[in-house]
Design a protein around this motif. Structure first.
Motif, PDB file in Angstrom:
ATOM      1  N   THR A 218      68.288  96.935  13.560  1.00 18.99           N
ATOM      2  CA  THR A 218      68.351  95.646  12.875  1.00 18.99           C
ATOM      3  C   THR A 218      67.680  94.544  13.693  1.00 18.99           C
ATOM      4  N   ALA A 219      67.592  94.724  15.012  1.00 15.33           N
ATOM      5  CA  ALA A 219      66.941  93.720  15.856  1.00 15.33           C
ATOM      6  C   ALA A 219      65.430  93.874  15.897  1.00 15.33           C
ATOM      7  N   GLY A 220      64.919  95.018  15.401  1.00 14.55           N
ATOM      8  CA  GLY A 220      63.483  95.252  15.505  1.00 14.55           C
ATOM      9  C   GLY A 220      62.869  95.851  14.266  1.00 14.55           C
ATOM     10  N   PRO A 221      62.862  97.184  14.136  1.00 11.18           N
ATOM     11  CA  PRO A 221      62.118  97.832  13.055  1.00 11.18           C
ATOM     12  C   PRO A 221      62.509  97.412  11.636  1.00 11.18           C
ATOM     13  N   LEU A 222      63.729  96.964  11.422  1.00  9.05           N
ATOM     14  CA  LEU A 222      64.129  96.563  10.077  1.00  9.05           C
ATOM     15  C   LEU A 222      63.209  95.488   9.512  1.00  9.05           C
ATOM     16  N   ALA A 223      62.691  94.616  10.368  1.00  8.55           N
ATOM     17  CA  ALA A 223      61.853  93.511   9.915  1.00  8.55           C
ATOM     18  C   ALA A 223      60.568  93.994   9.243  1.00  8.55           C
ATOM     19  N   ALA A 235      57.719 103.749  15.798  1.00  6.32           N
ATOM     20  CA  ALA A 235      59.188 103.788  15.859  1.00  6.32           C
ATOM     21  C   ALA A 235      59.735 102.846  14.790  1.00  6.32           C
ATOM     22  N   GLY A 236      59.614 103.261  13.513  1.00 13.27           N
ATOM     23  CA  GLY A 236      59.936 102.365  12.420  1.00 13.27           C
ATOM     24  C   GLY A 236      61.141 102.741  11.600  1.00 13.27           C
ATOM     25  N   THR A 237      61.845 103.803  11.968  1.00 16.26           N
ATOM     26  CA  THR A 237      63.017 104.223  11.204  1.00 16.26           C
ATOM     27  C   THR A 237      64.288 103.960  12.003  1.00 16.26           C
ATOM     28  N   SER A 238      65.422 104.075  11.333  1.00 16.85           N
ATOM     29  CA  SER A 238      66.698 103.734  11.978  1.00 16.85           C
ATOM     30  C   SER A 238      67.223 104.842  12.880  1.00 16.85           C
ATOM     31  N   ARG A 239      66.871 106.089  12.598  1.00 15.71           N
ATOM     32  CA  ARG A 239      67.410 107.260  13.310  1.00 15.71           C
ATOM     33  C   ARG A 239      68.941 107.287  13.252  1.00 15.71           C
ATOM     34  N   LEU A 240      69.480 106.780  12.168  1.00 17.25           N
ATOM     35  CA  LEU A 240      70.932 106.761  11.992  1.00 17.25           C
ATOM     36  C   LEU A 240      71.467 108.007  11.289  1.00 17.25           C
ATOM     37  N   SER A 241      70.577 108.824  10.727  1.00 18.74           N
ATOM     38  CA  SER A 241      71.043 109.908   9.860  1.00 18.74           C
ATOM     39  C   SER A 241      72.054 110.845  10.516  1.00 18.74           C
ATOM     40  N   PRO A 242      71.867 111.314  11.756  1.00 18.65           N
ATOM     41  CA  PRO A 242      72.901 112.184  12.337  1.00 18.65           C
ATOM     42  C   PRO A 242      74.199 111.445  12.618  1.00 18.65           C
TER      43      PRO A 242
END
Length: 486
Positions: A218-223, A235-242
């Motif tokens: 949220t501090a970077g790639p989300l923008a 490096a544009g995705t959240s990598r939150l899936s796992p």
């Protein structure tokens, strides 16, 4: 052991202490809470894959540390869940079990059977939603049926669901379990050995790791998410899936963080909504599986069960090993093996190559992903594979065939992604990188590339694979197959 009977908190895919409805309800009883995790490999109908077990090992360690910091102990047991819970109830005197519900059909049915059996023995099982924005069945069409198309589902989902109430902080939780027997996590052997193939896994499993991944995103790639999410070299995705799969963070926490970033002016509302839509796709997959349990083994659109799939063990092995001769496909498959994860755009490319160019049954690809992804989620995995195969819900245009050459050129134009994961092509110029067999001999020589030796030639020509796929689609009654490259 406390004199007052404790309650059991059964952790499954909710390996966190914050935003945890079942934990809050257990604490609200005022009784000591005995936290337990049960390794029941039959609970969800299929055993977790090797990469998932690697993640589970690390996540359980972090959860155990968090519980220990609050004076408790995470009890580990292995075996059939009903038997283990019955044993624990007898050992501790607990007459209530709190849990986060699982919604996969096999798991949900087992939960119902388990609750019924234990109730007959005086033990009450209370389930809560801890893994989805809203449980399956709560978002319906105007006629009362399930949604089969994503966009209207997403609108209805976001309109009908509200954030859960703020739960009390678990910092003051009274955990018990000091006198209860527990397995040794080391003896479960979840971390791979002989060989340990996880050396390239660059992840921080656990609740703290999940929160940090969300903060960074949220501090970077989300923008710039709408653009960067399709570029595997960035490096544009959240990598939150796992983290989401194992419940180290709730999906509502991720949605709220994106919304707050939009409200604070850090990103546009449209960019926040793009990320929220990806959470919605995860939700759509879970709801579809709950409504249509047959899709784990059969096509959502039944005519696709007549698809004339090819038996091609050599082609399947080449795909699995990243040796197809198509650089972006091979880069994706090697990234998967090395890191337990693959960029979402590349997942679509490699899946299309398997089911369209090679005409290999999507179930083989789904099984490979299940074993090798740290975020292997049955609902999302099955839905995504069927979507690419054209047999799933909202899978239009069904005749789309990704061209692995143009897809590489479009989404990895500077070759950063391919050069990282296919280093034998690193010295090849951008013009030739995504189709090295088209390069002049002197260009290949100067780049140190020997086709058929240092790097394979394509295992199938694109046009041949494309035409074969279109012919196969026609045989199952799809007459619209004019065909298009994506």
């Amino acid at each position: 052991m406390a004199t007052e009977a404790p309650v059991l908190l059964w952790f499954r895919r909710d390996l966190r202490l914050a935003d945890h409805s079942a934990l809050a309800a257990a604490l609200a009883t005022g009784r000591p809470v005995v936290p337990v995790f049960i390794l029941d490999e039959a609970l969800e109908g299929r055993a977790p894959g090797g990469a998932s077990l690697w993640w589970l090992d690390k996540s359980l360690r972090r959860l155990g540390e968090s519980i220990a910091a609050r004076g408790g102990r995470l009890i580990l047991r292995r075996g059939p869940a009903e038997r283990v819970l019955r044993d624990l109830a007898n050992e501790t005197g607990a007459d209530r079990i709190f849990l986060s519900r699982l919604f996969e059909p096999v798991a949900a049915a087992r939960d119902r059977d388990l609750a019924h059996a234990l109730k007959a023995e005086g033990v009450e099982v209370k389930g809560y939603n801890g893994t989805l924005l809203t449980p399956p069945g709560t978002v319906r069409t105007g006629s009362g049926g399930p949604y089969k198309v994503f966009t209207p589902f997403l609108r209805a989902l976001l309109a009908a669901t509200t954030p859960p109430p703020t739960l009390p902080d678990s910092a003051g939780a009274t955990f018990a379990g000091a006198g209860v027997a527990s397995d040794d996590l080391e003896r479960w052997g979840l971390h791979p050995t002989a060989p340990d193939w996880s050396g390239g896994f660059d992840w921080t499993p656990g609740e703290a790791g999940a929160l940090e991944a969300l903060r960074r995103f949220t501090a970077g790639p989300l923008a710039d998410y709408a653009r960067l999410r399709d570029l595997p070299g960035k490096a544009g995705t959240s990598r939150l899936s796992p983290h989401l799969h194992w419940g180290e963070i709730s999906p509502w926490r991720a949605v709220q963080a994106a919304r707050e970033a939009g409200e604070a002016g850090k990103v546009s509302a449209a960019k926040a909504d793009k990320f929220i839509a990806e959470i919605g796709w995860r939700e759509f997959s879970a709801h579809l599986l709950a409504e249509f349990p047959h899709i784990t083994a059969e096509a959502f659109r039944p005519e696709y069960d007549a698809m004339p799939w090819r038996e091609d063990p050599a082609g399947l092995r080449a795909w699995q090993k990243g040796q197809t001769g198509y650089p972006v496909v091979d880069a994706g498959m090697r990234q998967l093996w090395a890191t337990g994860w693959m960029h979402n755009r590349v997942r679509m490319i490699v899946a299309s190559f398997l089911v369209k160019h090679l005409l290999i049954d999507w179930r083989h690809g789904e099984a490979w992903f299940h074993d090798t992804l740290v975020d292997a989620d049955t609902a999302a995995n099955v839905q995504n594979w069927q979507w690419v195969a054209g047999s799933g819900a909202d899978a239009a245009p069904y005749f789309r065939i990704f061209n692995p050459i143009t897809q590489g050129q479009k989404f990895d134009p500077d070759g950063r992604y391919v050069r990282r994961w296919v280093p034998e092509l690193a010295r090849l110029g951008d013009r030739w990188l995504h189709a090295p067999w088209t390069a002049p001999p002197e260009v290949l020589r100067d780049a140190g590339v020997r086709l058929g030796s240092s790097y394979p030639r394509p295992i199938v020509e694109h046009e041949i694979g494309r035409k074969r796929a279109l012919e196969a689609l026609k045989t199952i009654g799809e007459t619209r197959a004019a065909g298009q490259d994506a």
